[in-house]
Design a protein around this motif. Sequence first.
Motif, PDB file in Angstrom:
ATOM      1  N   ALA A 113      -1.429   4.039  -0.149  1.00 29.51           N
ATOM      2  CA  ALA A 113      -1.413   4.629   1.118  1.00 29.51           C
ATOM      3  C   ALA A 113      -0.246   5.780   1.238  1.00 29.51           C
ATOM      4  O   ALA A 113      -0.229   6.801   2.058  1.00 29.51           O
ATOM      5  CB  ALA A 113      -1.221   3.797   2.211  1.00 29.51           C
ATOM      6  N   THR A 114       0.977   5.413   0.835  1.00 32.52           N
ATOM      7  CA  THR A 114       2.179   6.483   0.877  1.00 32.52           C
ATOM      8  C   THR A 114       1.863   7.807   0.082  1.00 32.52           C
ATOM      9  O   THR A 114       1.826   8.862   0.669  1.00 32.52           O
ATOM     10  CB  THR A 114       3.276   5.818   0.185  1.00 32.52           C
ATOM     11  N   ALA A 115       1.113   7.455  -1.141  1.00 33.36           N
ATOM     12  CA  ALA A 115       0.925   8.716  -1.774  1.00 33.36           C
ATOM     13  C   ALA A 115       0.069   9.459  -1.081  1.00 33.36           C
ATOM     14  O   ALA A 115      -0.218  10.758  -1.115  1.00 33.36           O
ATOM     15  CB  ALA A 115       0.212   8.529  -3.195  1.00 33.36           C
ATOM     16  N   ILE A 143       7.780   7.549  -5.634  1.00 38.52           N
ATOM     17  CA  ILE A 143       7.220   7.847  -4.408  1.00 38.52           C
ATOM     18  C   ILE A 143       8.119   8.639  -3.298  1.00 38.52           C
ATOM     19  O   ILE A 143       7.449   9.610  -2.875  1.00 38.52           O
ATOM     20  CB  ILE A 143       6.670   6.337  -3.564  1.00 38.52           C
ATOM     21  N   ASN A 153      -0.969   9.406   2.076  1.00 34.95           N
ATOM     22  CA  ASN A 153      -0.494  10.303   3.156  1.00 34.95           C
ATOM     23  C   ASN A 153       0.200  11.509   2.955  1.00 34.95           C
ATOM     24  O   ASN A 153       0.088  12.579   3.707  1.00 34.95           O
ATOM     25  CB  ASN A 153       0.351   9.191   4.033  1.00 34.95           C
ATOM     26  N   ILE A 154       1.237  11.446   1.976  1.00 32.89           N
ATOM     27  CA  ILE A 154       1.889  12.612   1.630  1.00 32.89           C
ATOM     28  C   ILE A 154       0.947  13.756   1.167  1.00 32.89           C
ATOM     29  O   ILE A 154       1.345  14.876   1.544  1.00 32.89           O
ATOM     30  CB  ILE A 154       2.736  12.179   0.600  1.00 32.89           C
ATOM     31  N   TRP A 158       0.676  -0.296  -0.273  1.00 31.18           N
ATOM     32  CA  TRP A 158       1.729   0.649   0.024  1.00 31.18           C
ATOM     33  C   TRP A 158       1.844   1.943  -0.419  1.00 31.18           C
ATOM     34  O   TRP A 158       1.829   3.066  -0.167  1.00 31.18           O
ATOM     35  CB  TRP A 158       3.147  -0.309   0.254  1.00 31.18           C
ATOM     36  N   GLN A 159       1.758   1.687  -2.000  1.00 30.25           N
ATOM     37  CA  GLN A 159       1.917   2.799  -2.710  1.00 30.25           C
ATOM     38  C   GLN A 159       0.984   3.906  -2.488  1.00 30.25           C
ATOM     39  O   GLN A 159       1.174   4.928  -2.606  1.00 30.25           O
ATOM     40  CB  GLN A 159       2.237   2.546  -4.459  1.00 30.25           C
ATOM     41  N   CYS A 205       7.194  12.015  -4.546  1.00 23.21           N
ATOM     42  CA  CYS A 205       5.905  12.128  -4.622  1.00 23.21           C
ATOM     43  C   CYS A 205       5.095  13.650  -4.256  1.00 23.21           C
ATOM     44  O   CYS A 205       4.295  14.237  -4.985  1.00 23.21           O
ATOM     45  CB  CYS A 205       5.183  11.202  -3.576  1.00 23.21           C
ATOM     46  N   GLU A 206       5.784  14.425  -3.085  1.00 22.82           N
ATOM     47  CA  GLU A 206       5.290  15.766  -2.826  1.00 22.82           C
ATOM     48  C   GLU A 206       5.533  16.666  -3.775  1.00 22.82           C
ATOM     49  O   GLU A 206       4.793  17.594  -4.002  1.00 22.82           O
ATOM     50  CB  GLU A 206       6.000  15.960  -1.306  1.00 22.82           C
TER      51      GLU A 206
END
Length: 258
Positions: free
Chosen positions: A242-244, A204, A246-247, A239-240, A207-208
């Motif tokens: 949503a984070t991916a 993560i 969002n990025i 969480w994983q 991830c970008e």
Amino acid sequence: MKYSIPSYSFHGLHSEGKIDLFGYFETVKYRYHLDSADIWNMMFKSFEDDYLRKLREALDEREMYVANLCVDAAEVWDVDPEKREQFYRNGLDNLRAAAILGAQTVRIDMGGRTLDMSEEQFEYTVKRYKEYCAIAEEHGFMVGPENHWGTSRDPENIRKLIEAVDHPNFGILLHFENWDSDKELGDRLCAKYAFHTHLAAWVIPNCEEKIALLEEVDYKGHLGIEHHSSKNEYSQVAWQYATARNIYNLMQAKKLGV
């Protein structure tokens, strides 16, 4: 970007008898609001037609599709000929299941416990994948290994295999940062072969970079949000994911100057 959440992400709950594939479909559709299923074959109860068609009906009822069938216990190569035959039969059962379920991609591991490939291993592996590709072509899906363990964790082995099989229905499931050789370059060297991906929690922070790499190669598949801990799986997956997501959204906004 399209996303999927492998059913393996809930293997802790599965081992406790708290989720099966029907419950997984409900979870993905109504907890995470995805239409894509990403099935780990060890959650199959059988390969009987009646069971597989019930799974297909459950998918159709929810207007879902199978982005990937991730197959364990069917690796192509083993030094023991009897195990090779057993794995081969299991591979065929899973390819048949993929056809019934309408899977878009299927991962079947290369096998081999070391990075080095003998000529016998290489020739046998190429032969089997060519056979699997013919089945995949007939039913409209992609098939190939993941850089998962053993021989597959060297990007040069992946390259050699891709070139030798030389089939439009052959590719790889790219498991980001899962290399024993060329660790810094493995993802970049093999992204162009990817038909599916696994993005683990420890990736993560990068991830970008990984998403940008997929965009560079015009990747058309899914970003598979795979969780491994077997603990607090619903919240950890949330969480994983949503984070991916969002990025990725921030990356797109940056491109538009927003």
